[in-house]
Design a protein around this motif. Structure first.
Motif, PDB file in Angstrom:
ATOM      1  N   THR A 107      -9.460  -3.757  12.861  1.00 47.28           N
ATOM      2  CA  THR A 107      -8.836  -2.606  12.194  1.00 47.28           C
ATOM      3  C   THR A 107      -9.830  -1.929  11.263  1.00 47.28           C
ATOM      4  O   THR A 107      -9.919  -0.700  11.220  1.00 47.28           O
ATOM      5  CB  THR A 107      -7.595  -3.061  11.402  1.00 47.28           C
ATOM      6  OG1 THR A 107      -6.683  -3.727  12.287  1.00 47.28           O
ATOM      7  CG2 THR A 107      -6.887  -1.870  10.766  1.00 47.28           C
ATOM      8  N   SER A 127      -0.993  -3.200  12.698  1.00 47.64           N
ATOM      9  CA  SER A 127      -1.916  -2.374  11.899  1.00 47.64           C
ATOM     10  C   SER A 127      -3.040  -1.836  12.772  1.00 47.64           C
ATOM     11  O   SER A 127      -3.436  -0.663  12.657  1.00 47.64           O
ATOM     12  CB  SER A 127      -2.498  -3.199  10.746  1.00 47.64           C
ATOM     13  OG  SER A 127      -1.486  -3.616   9.854  1.00 47.64           O
ATOM     14  N   GLN A 176      -0.880  -8.084  11.975  1.00 50.37           N
ATOM     15  CA  GLN A 176      -2.235  -7.533  12.059  1.00 50.37           C
ATOM     16  C   GLN A 176      -2.407  -6.658  13.301  1.00 50.37           C
ATOM     17  O   GLN A 176      -3.082  -5.620  13.252  1.00 50.37           O
ATOM     18  CB  GLN A 176      -3.256  -8.668  12.077  1.00 50.37           C
ATOM     19  CG  GLN A 176      -3.354  -9.437  10.756  1.00 50.37           C
ATOM     20  CD  GLN A 176      -4.500 -10.431  10.743  1.00 50.37           C
ATOM     21  OE1 GLN A 176      -5.502 -10.250  11.438  1.00 50.37           O
ATOM     22  NE2 GLN A 176      -4.370 -11.484   9.954  1.00 50.37           N
TER      23      GLN A 176
END
Length: 376
Positions: free
Chosen positions: A199, A239, A236
């Protein structure tokens, strides 16, 4: 110009239909029946006239061709992983040595009519170099991603430079960069074992407004071993999905269940990456089949179980990061490829022999060909 025949037919339509329309306007009863009949006649005449009007005929043909192409495109993408394996004892087979070098491995796409129609074939160095000419390719993730990067370089490089690449690429937990001068392709391997590392990487591309042409990512093994928390992995992934979607062009009315795809453009670029307004082709490297009894530490055998692997797979699907679930990344299904290659293709139950990653690479290259409307 419209010929005399077309003008005559058009005049006949006007002569017949206009009076009918005018009369119908003044009818007080059965108006719906009248106009239904008039509409039927109009449509029937229109169908018969279409071949005499080139512009209309071309339009209909174009629309039909687009629909057929899109259907075939989606069909071929869905069959990319239809791969079969042949694992046989090598000529120097040693029954006392349970090592993968005892076996020769080969793979090919299935010979079904559907798959054959897509024209899949293993790409040689020339074809792969032509496809990736001038491109910036980023491969990011853990050891599985590193093996995908090695497979790509093995295809486009001569054996001499590849020996040095093997030494440098596999320096523990480090990044690696190379420019293949002959084709102007730049490859960056980014060590990013956790999803939040990925990310951060994607957000960096957005911040700098400089995107690679091909972005291949994958994670999960390190999280499973060191955190062993599937729900946190799912958070996660969501995201990362949000960050990745923002790289791609899509309309505001795109729903969450509708696939978001890369722009239809050739892969090749200036070699410095995509500029604002252009988007990378995105791929996700799936986790391999884990053979618990072969894992090389007690901690791995305790934490990386089949049940835990199933929970991580569930979170991957629920995150909708994958194309088949409406997300931006096309899956390179290492799990199915490694499962079908089997126990004779791994020495530690986690890292597989290069033919597995070679198959994943060729699946990726064919996806690039399909998405950029190119042919061999």
């Amino acid at each position: 110009m419209i010929g005399a025949v077309q003008l005559g037919v058009l005049a006949a339509c006007v002569v017949v239909l206009v009076p009918m329309g005018m009369a119908g306007y003044h009818l007080s009863r059965n108006k719906m029946l009248f106009f239904s009949g008039a509409l039927f006649i109009t449509l029937a005449i229109g169908v018969h006239l279409t071949p005499y009007f080139p512009s209309v005929n071309d339009f209909v043909t174009t629309v039909s061709s687009v629909v057929v192409f899109e259907n075939r495109r989606e069909s071929c993408l869905s069959h990319l992983h239809d791969v079969v394996w042949e694992v046989t004892p090598s000529p120097n087979f040693n029954p006392l040595d349970n090592n993968t070098v005892n076996y020769d491995k080969s793979w090919a796409w299935t010979s079904s009519s559907t798959v054959s129609a897509c024209g899949f074939q293993k790409l040689g160095r020339f074809d792969a170099s032509d496809l990736l000419n001038g491109s910036w390719v980023v491969v990011a993730g853990d050891s599985q991603a590193r093996l995908v990067a090695l497979s790509l370089l093995s295809l486009v490089l001569d054996s001499g430079p590849l020996e040095k690449v093997n030494r440098d690429l596999f320096k523990r937990h480090s990044d690696y960069q190379i420019v293949v001068g002959e084709i102007g392709m730049r490859l960056d391997f980014i060590w990013a074992p956790y999803t939040f590392n990925l990310t951060h990487l994607v957000n960096g591309f957005k911040r700098n407004r400089n995107y690679p042409d091909v972005l291949v990512m994958g994670s999960g093994l390190w999280h499973m071993l060191h955190f062993t928390n599937a729900s946190d992995f799912g958070v996660q992934l969501q995201s990362l999905r949000s960050a990745s979607v923002s790289l791609l062009p899509f309309s505001p009315d795109t729903g969450s269940d509708r696939p978001v795809t890369s722009s239809d453009r050739p892969v090749t670029s200036s070699g410095s990456g995509s500029v604002s307004g252009r988007s990378p082709h995105l791929f996700w490297i799936g986790m391999p089949t884990l053979i618990n009894s072969m894992l090389n530490t007690e901690e791995k055998r305790e934490k990386m179980t089949d049940a835990m692997r199933g929970e991580y797979d569930k979170e991957l699907h629920n995150s909708k990061i994958l194309r088949k679930a409406g997300g931006p990344l096309l899956l390179l299904d290492i799990e199915s490829l490694s499962w079908n290659c089997g126990v004779r293709c791994t020495v530690d139950g986690m890292h597989y022999d290069m033919p597995v990653y070679e198959a994943a690479l060729h699946i990726m290259l064919h996806a690039l060909l399909i998405e950029s409307h190119q042919k061999l």
